[in-house]
Motif scaffolding. Structure first.
Motif, PDB file in Angstrom:
ATOM      1  N   GLU A 256       0.815  -1.269   0.005  1.00  0.00           N
ATOM      2  CA  GLU A 256       0.073   0.122  -0.093  1.00  0.00           C
ATOM      3  C   GLU A 256       0.887   1.262  -0.076  1.00  0.00           C
ATOM      4  O   GLU A 256       0.329   2.323  -0.522  1.00  0.00           O
ATOM      5  CB  GLU A 256      -0.887  -0.096   1.357  1.00  0.00           C
ATOM      6  N   LYS A 257       1.991   1.281   0.190  1.00  0.00           N
ATOM      7  CA  LYS A 257       2.906   2.467   0.438  1.00  0.00           C
ATOM      8  C   LYS A 257       3.963   2.456  -0.826  1.00  0.00           C
ATOM      9  O   LYS A 257       4.677   3.663  -0.984  1.00  0.00           O
ATOM     10  CB  LYS A 257       3.743   2.500   1.802  1.00  0.00           C
ATOM     11  N   ILE A 258       3.820   1.706  -1.721  1.00  0.00           N
ATOM     12  CA  ILE A 258       4.594   1.735  -2.942  1.00  0.00           C
ATOM     13  C   ILE A 258       3.412   2.506  -3.897  1.00  0.00           C
ATOM     14  O   ILE A 258       2.529   2.066  -4.145  1.00  0.00           O
ATOM     15  CB  ILE A 258       4.761   0.383  -3.496  1.00  0.00           C
ATOM     16  N   VAL A 259       3.973   3.731  -4.318  1.00  0.00           N
ATOM     17  CA  VAL A 259       3.057   4.754  -4.858  1.00  0.00           C
ATOM     18  C   VAL A 259       3.314   5.054  -6.174  1.00  0.00           C
ATOM     19  O   VAL A 259       2.851   5.846  -7.077  1.00  0.00           O
ATOM     20  CB  VAL A 259       2.843   5.897  -4.308  1.00  0.00           C
ATOM     21  N   GLY A 260       4.423   4.236  -6.953  1.00  0.00           N
ATOM     22  CA  GLY A 260       4.932   4.455  -8.101  1.00  0.00           C
ATOM     23  C   GLY A 260       6.064   3.565  -8.711  1.00  0.00           C
ATOM     24  O   GLY A 260       6.378   2.833  -7.975  1.00  0.00           O
ATOM     25  N   ILE A 261       6.149   3.454 -10.203  1.00  0.00           N
ATOM     26  CA  ILE A 261       7.197   2.747 -10.777  1.00  0.00           C
ATOM     27  C   ILE A 261       8.110   3.326 -11.255  1.00  0.00           C
ATOM     28  O   ILE A 261       8.137   4.426 -11.815  1.00  0.00           O
ATOM     29  CB  ILE A 261       6.442   1.674 -12.013  1.00  0.00           C
ATOM     30  N   GLY A 262       9.483   2.942 -11.173  1.00  0.00           N
ATOM     31  CA  GLY A 262      10.659   3.876 -11.379  1.00  0.00           C
ATOM     32  C   GLY A 262      11.701   3.829 -10.462  1.00  0.00           C
ATOM     33  O   GLY A 262      11.747   3.335  -9.267  1.00  0.00           O
ATOM     34  N   GLU A 263      12.662   4.419 -10.632  1.00  0.00           N
ATOM     35  CA  GLU A 263      12.827   5.380 -11.848  1.00  0.00           C
ATOM     36  C   GLU A 263      13.386   4.583 -13.121  1.00  0.00           C
ATOM     37  O   GLU A 263      14.113   3.708 -12.878  1.00  0.00           O
ATOM     38  CB  GLU A 263      13.598   6.597 -11.670  1.00  0.00           C
ATOM     39  N   THR A 264      12.748   4.808 -14.264  1.00  0.00           N
ATOM     40  CA  THR A 264      13.084   3.944 -15.564  1.00  0.00           C
ATOM     41  C   THR A 264      13.131   5.222 -16.550  1.00  0.00           C
ATOM     42  O   THR A 264      13.049   6.287 -16.163  1.00  0.00           O
ATOM     43  CB  THR A 264      11.785   3.107 -15.933  1.00  0.00           C
ATOM     44  N   GLY A 265      13.340   4.724 -17.604  1.00  0.00           N
ATOM     45  CA  GLY A 265      13.874   5.669 -18.828  1.00  0.00           C
ATOM     46  C   GLY A 265      14.934   5.329 -19.693  1.00  0.00           C
ATOM     47  O   GLY A 265      15.080   4.340 -20.038  1.00  0.00           O
ATOM     48  N   LEU A 266      15.493   6.341 -19.896  1.00  0.00           N
ATOM     49  CA  LEU A 266      16.758   6.423 -20.921  1.00  0.00           C
ATOM     50  C   LEU A 266      17.754   7.325 -20.398  1.00  0.00           C
ATOM     51  O   LEU A 266      17.541   8.453 -20.036  1.00  0.00           O
ATOM     52  CB  LEU A 266      16.355   6.918 -22.308  1.00  0.00           C
ATOM     53  N   ASP A 267      19.114   6.750 -20.645  1.00  0.00           N
ATOM     54  CA  ASP A 267      20.283   7.534 -19.979  1.00  0.00           C
ATOM     55  C   ASP A 267      21.423   6.993 -21.080  1.00  0.00           C
ATOM     56  O   ASP A 267      21.948   6.193 -21.044  1.00  0.00           O
ATOM     57  CB  ASP A 267      20.706   7.144 -18.542  1.00  0.00           C
ATOM     58  N   TYR A 268      21.495   8.106 -21.955  1.00  0.00           N
ATOM     59  CA  TYR A 268      22.605   8.077 -23.077  1.00  0.00           C
ATOM     60  C   TYR A 268      23.890   8.525 -22.706  1.00  0.00           C
ATOM     61  O   TYR A 268      24.955   8.783 -23.407  1.00  0.00           O
ATOM     62  CB  TYR A 268      21.980   8.606 -24.359  1.00  0.00           C
ATOM     63  N   HIS A 269      24.126   9.055 -21.551  1.00  0.00           N
ATOM     64  CA  HIS A 269      25.526   9.722 -20.946  1.00  0.00           C
ATOM     65  C   HIS A 269      26.390   8.439 -20.746  1.00  0.00           C
ATOM     66  O   HIS A 269      27.266   8.880 -21.027  1.00  0.00           O
ATOM     67  CB  HIS A 269      25.097  10.659 -19.639  1.00  0.00           C
ATOM     68  N   TRP A 270      25.846   7.558 -19.916  1.00  0.00           N
ATOM     69  CA  TRP A 270      26.778   6.271 -19.448  1.00  0.00           C
ATOM     70  C   TRP A 270      26.673   5.437 -20.594  1.00  0.00           C
ATOM     71  O   TRP A 270      25.393   5.246 -21.090  1.00  0.00           O
ATOM     72  CB  TRP A 270      26.362   5.693 -18.173  1.00  0.00           C
ATOM     73  N   ASP A 271      27.536   4.609 -20.591  1.00  0.00           N
ATOM     74  CA  ASP A 271      27.457   3.495 -21.926  1.00  0.00           C
ATOM     75  C   ASP A 271      27.213   2.011 -21.357  1.00  0.00           C
ATOM     76  O   ASP A 271      27.751   1.182 -22.091  1.00  0.00           O
ATOM     77  CB  ASP A 271      28.601   3.724 -22.874  1.00  0.00           C
ATOM     78  N   LYS A 272      26.911   1.917 -20.085  1.00  0.00           N
ATOM     79  CA  LYS A 272      27.003   0.491 -19.595  1.00  0.00           C
ATOM     80  C   LYS A 272      25.828  -0.416 -20.268  1.00  0.00           C
ATOM     81  O   LYS A 272      25.821  -1.463 -20.651  1.00  0.00           O
ATOM     82  CB  LYS A 272      26.621   0.435 -18.140  1.00  0.00           C
ATOM     83  N   SER A 273      24.842   0.104 -20.478  1.00  0.00           N
ATOM     84  CA  SER A 273      23.522  -0.478 -21.142  1.00  0.00           C
ATOM     85  C   SER A 273      23.285  -0.054 -22.683  1.00  0.00           C
ATOM     86  O   SER A 273      22.941   1.282 -22.651  1.00  0.00           O
ATOM     87  CB  SER A 273      22.194  -0.431 -20.292  1.00  0.00           C
TER      88      SER A 273
END
Length: 254
Positions: A85-102
């Motif tokens: 009940e206290k989990i109120v969102g999903i994330g953080e997700t998205g895109l990061d093109y600064h680092w090249d790990k993934s």
């Protein structure tokens, strides 16, 4: 009162003085805090924190930098934990093109899967975007993210992009950089975004506002962010605090 909508109290940097950090937040008028977990370790810590503290809520997901490490089992685990009940969102997700790990294609796939997950559990999605604005917005559109909405966290794009994401049912969140002397873009966003679509955050322990820039950030400092935005908008701090708190409560259901 204020709500820090994005903070990493699950970080190692708070291992020695978390109680003191929380006391300073309370003294500064920080009513609630939303702790963001973005990998196995920080998600586990987030779950512990929401259980321990009444005024701490959680967001859980998988960070794009580490997308290459994300498995189907991890996503299933996140989906199960999101029933709390206290989990109120999903994330953080998205895109990061600064680092090249993934690789970018891996990041995009994991991002899309988390949008779908957020839809299934009917929770808003918190977006991390670094040097990937065009692709990020395109995926939000193609995956129908407007159905759940969410937050563009630590927003760093143009006013035109702000308008675009607001039209997709997203809030725009600003943190420490809005207080930096030469950071013109966040200041422009602070004045541009409709007040009913604006949120404040610290992203602590990162991005401490002036005059603490370069030091460890903490939730109490979100007040400095709010004060600066109120000044830029030429409104009272009380009005800014009241509306951003209402915005966060509306989005997260807290």
């Amino acid at each position: 009162m204020l709500i820090d909508t994005h903070v990493h109290l699950n970080a190692d940097q708070y291992d020695d003085d978390l109680e003191e950090v929380l006391e300073r937040a309370e003294s500064a008028g920080i009513e609630k805090m939303v702790v963001v977990g973005f990998d196995r370790k920080t998600i586990e810590r987030t779950m512990e924190l929401v259980e321990r503290y009444d005024n701490v809520y959680g967001v859980i997901g998988w960070h794009p930098v580490d997308a290459i490490d994300c498995t189907e089992a991890d996503l299933a685990w996140i989906e199960k934990l999101s029933e709390h009940e206290k989990i109120v969102g999903i994330g953080e997700t998205g895109l990061d093109y600064h680092w090249d790990k993934s690789p970018h294609d891996v990041q995009k796939e994991v991002f899309k899967k988390q949008i779908a997950l957020a839809k299934r559990v009917d929770l808003p999605i918190i977006i991390h975007n670094r040097e990937a604005t065009e692709d990020c917005v395109e995926i939000l559109k193609s995956e129908g993210a407007h159905e759940i909405g969410g937050i563009m966290h630590a927003f760093s794009a143009s006013p035109e992009v702000a308008d675009e994401v607001i039209d997709m049912n997203f809030y725009v969140s600003l943190g420490g950089p809005v207080t930096f002397k030469n950071a013109q873009e966040p200041k422009e966003i602070a004045k541009h975004v409709p007040l009913d679509r604006l949120l404040v955050e610290t992203d602590a322990p990162y991005l401490a506002p002036h005059p603490y820039r370069g030091k460890r950030n903490e939730p109490a400092h979100v007040k400095l962010v709010a004060e600066k935005i109120a000044d830029l908008r030429e409104i009272s701090y009380e009005e800014l605090a009241k509306q951003t708190t209402l915005n966060a409560e509306r989005l997260f259901g807290i």
